[in-house]
Design a protein around this motif. Structure first.
Motif, PDB file in Angstrom:
ATOM      1  N   SER A 175      -2.288   4.050   1.130  1.00  0.00           N
ATOM      2  CA  SER A 175      -3.322   4.010   0.080  1.00  0.00           C
ATOM      3  C   SER A 175      -3.482   2.562  -0.338  1.00  0.00           C
ATOM      4  O   SER A 175      -2.496   1.911  -0.707  1.00  0.00           O
ATOM      5  CB  SER A 175      -2.895   4.837  -1.136  1.00  0.00           C
TER       6      SER A 175
ATOM      7  N   GLY B 112      -5.814   3.853  -3.338  1.00  0.00           N
ATOM      8  CA  GLY B 112      -6.657   4.639  -2.429  1.00  0.00           C
ATOM      9  C   GLY B 112      -7.671   5.476  -3.173  1.00  0.00           C
ATOM     10  O   GLY B 112      -7.640   6.708  -3.145  1.00  0.00           O
TER      11      GLY B 112
ATOM     12  N   HIS C 293       0.818  -1.214   0.000  1.00  0.00           N
ATOM     13  CA  HIS C 293       0.000   0.000   0.000  1.00  0.00           C
ATOM     14  C   HIS C 293       0.859   1.275   0.000  1.00  0.00           C
ATOM     15  O   HIS C 293       0.522   2.280   0.607  1.00  0.00           O
ATOM     16  CB  HIS C 293      -0.987  -0.033   1.177  1.00  0.00           C
TER      17      HIS C 293
ATOM     18  N   SER D  94       4.646   6.615   1.412  1.00  0.00           N
ATOM     19  CA  SER D  94       3.278   7.016   1.085  1.00  0.00           C
ATOM     20  C   SER D  94       3.304   8.454   0.564  1.00  0.00           C
ATOM     21  O   SER D  94       4.284   9.169   0.743  1.00  0.00           O
ATOM     22  CB  SER D  94       2.368   6.888   2.304  1.00  0.00           C
TER      23      SER D  94
ATOM     24  N   THR E 169      -5.116  10.936  -6.268  1.00  0.00           N
ATOM     25  CA  THR E 169      -4.108   9.930  -5.952  1.00  0.00           C
ATOM     26  C   THR E 169      -2.896  10.138  -6.852  1.00  0.00           C
ATOM     27  O   THR E 169      -3.027  10.671  -7.964  1.00  0.00           O
ATOM     28  CB  THR E 169      -4.680   8.500  -6.102  1.00  0.00           C
TER      29      THR E 169
END
Ligand SMILES: [Zn+2]
Ligand SMILES: [Zn+2]
Length: 382
Positions: free
Chosen positions: A148, A153, A129, A136, A159
């Protein structure tokens, strides 16, 4: 030589609302988060227009998959490229895109070998993720990093993804339907067409008529299967299956599943069985429904730690295959535009998949409906 840090423009940010997962079995919370407005090199900033609410999001919500938190859920999105970072060559501002949860490096042995969904970078980063650099991109006020889901996400309007995580599509396709190509459609149609390689002589059994199962059914139809048997415990879902191309229905809550399969196949079993639920018991049923030389495909996503039991003597004696299908064994860069073309040319049905269009703030109700088995897909529009 490395360029000096000073003299660089200050990092501008965008603020937006996102549906954030913090604790299993608690509703997602709508929170204010920030993202850099200038993409880093090799990345693109996408303004989401639509996001499907998928069963994999529910797996996280129910604590069936262990993930870090806080995390913006959602991984089935379509939108418009807002801006591109240095070095991006295949996308430009204004492109309509479908997001891909297996962005690929285009260099590792899997990418070169034509299996980009198995790319090294997926296991290293997007499966955790995070972005390709292991970090991130989104922060929550005063709290630091927010993960995300699958590096996407999509339960938030913006995004940042690697260039290969956004696939350009034609700009006359509607966003809610296109978003579903980012997960359920590619996973289901691909399981039939790419993984199972359905042929016109095949009888195909699909277990489970949710988002992935219905798409496996229309994938089998697209491939020209002789007969398509749909199995589910819900009569409502079985009727939907018929709309997507099922020729025969089994309610395996009420009928003897093995008996019905034998009856529908002259006692032989099916050439292809696609499991689209993600339960050990139904994976075993798919395998046991095979004709000699048949192939069972696991397309359903199973909760962590499950095991199945099969008879290995029968496997060799009857040359049975049991294979996995991730993201429909697809090549997203070419398969996403192809599936959109099939939709726009009425070869597959995406309209009937979208049974509920909602606002982001209503995402928790969409999960309640999913748990109750109501409708096919809720799609958030922004
Ligand atoms: Zn999904
Ligand atoms: Zn790769």
């Amino acid at each position: 030589m490395i360029a000096p840090e000073h003299g660089r423009e200050p990092c501008m940010t965008l603020e937006f609302d996102a549906a954030v997962f913090r604790t299993p079995n608690e509703p997602l919370t709508i929170e204010r988060v920030t993202i850099p407005s200038t993409p880093p090199p090799g990345e693109v900033l996408v303004r989401l227009q639509a996001s499907g609410v998928c069963h994999s999001d529910l797996h996280v919500l129910l604590g069936e998959w262990e993930v870090p938190s806080p995390m913006i859920l959602g991984h089935e999105g379509a939108g418009i490229v807002e801006s591109v970072g240095e070095g991006v060559t295949t996308l430009k501002e204004g492109n309509h895109v479908v997001l891909c949860w297996t962005p690929s490096c285009r260099r590792c042995r899997y990418c070169i070998g034509g299996r980009p969904v198995l790319c090294d970078m997926v296991s290293q980063h997007s499966a955790n993720h995070l972005s390709f650099d292991g970090r991130s991109r989104i922060t929550s006020a005063g709290e630091g990093d927010v993960y995300s889901f699958a590096g996407l996400g999509t339960f938030g309007q913006y995004t940042l993804v690697p260039e290969s995580g956004a696939i350009a599509i034609r700009d006359d396709a509607p966003f809610p339907q296109s978003a579903l190509v980012g997960c359920a459609v590619t996973t289901g149609v691909g399981a039939a067409v790419n993984t199972a390689k359905v042929r016109p002589s095949d009888t195909v059994l699909v277990l489970g008529c949710g988002g992935v199962g219905l798409n496996a059914i229309q994938g089998a139809r697209l491939a020209g299967a002789r007969k398509i048997i749909a199995a589910d415990i819900s009569d409502e879902k079985l009727e939907q299956a018929r709309l997507f191309g099922a020729t025969d229905l089994i309610n395996n809550g009420r009928e003897d599943f093995a008996d019905r399969v034998r009856q529908l196949t002259d006692g032989l079993g099916v050439e292809i069985a696609i499991e689209a639920i993600g339960l050990p018991r139904t994976i075993e049923s798919a395998y046991e429904a095979l004709a000699r030389g048949g192939t069972a495909v696991v397309a359903g996503q199973v909760a962590d730690g499950m095991r199945i039991s099969i008879d290995p003597f029968v496997m060799s004696d009857q040359e049975l295959s049991l294979i996995g299908s991730n993201y429909g064994s697809s090549k997203p860069a070419s398969d996403f535009p192809l599936l959109i073309d099939h939709y726009m040319n009425d070869r597959i049905d995406l309209d009937s998949l979208v049974t509920n269009v909602i606002d982001l703030k209503d995402v928790n109700e969409a999960f309640d409906e999913m748990k109750r088995g109501v409708g096919i897909r809720s799609v958030i529009t922004y």
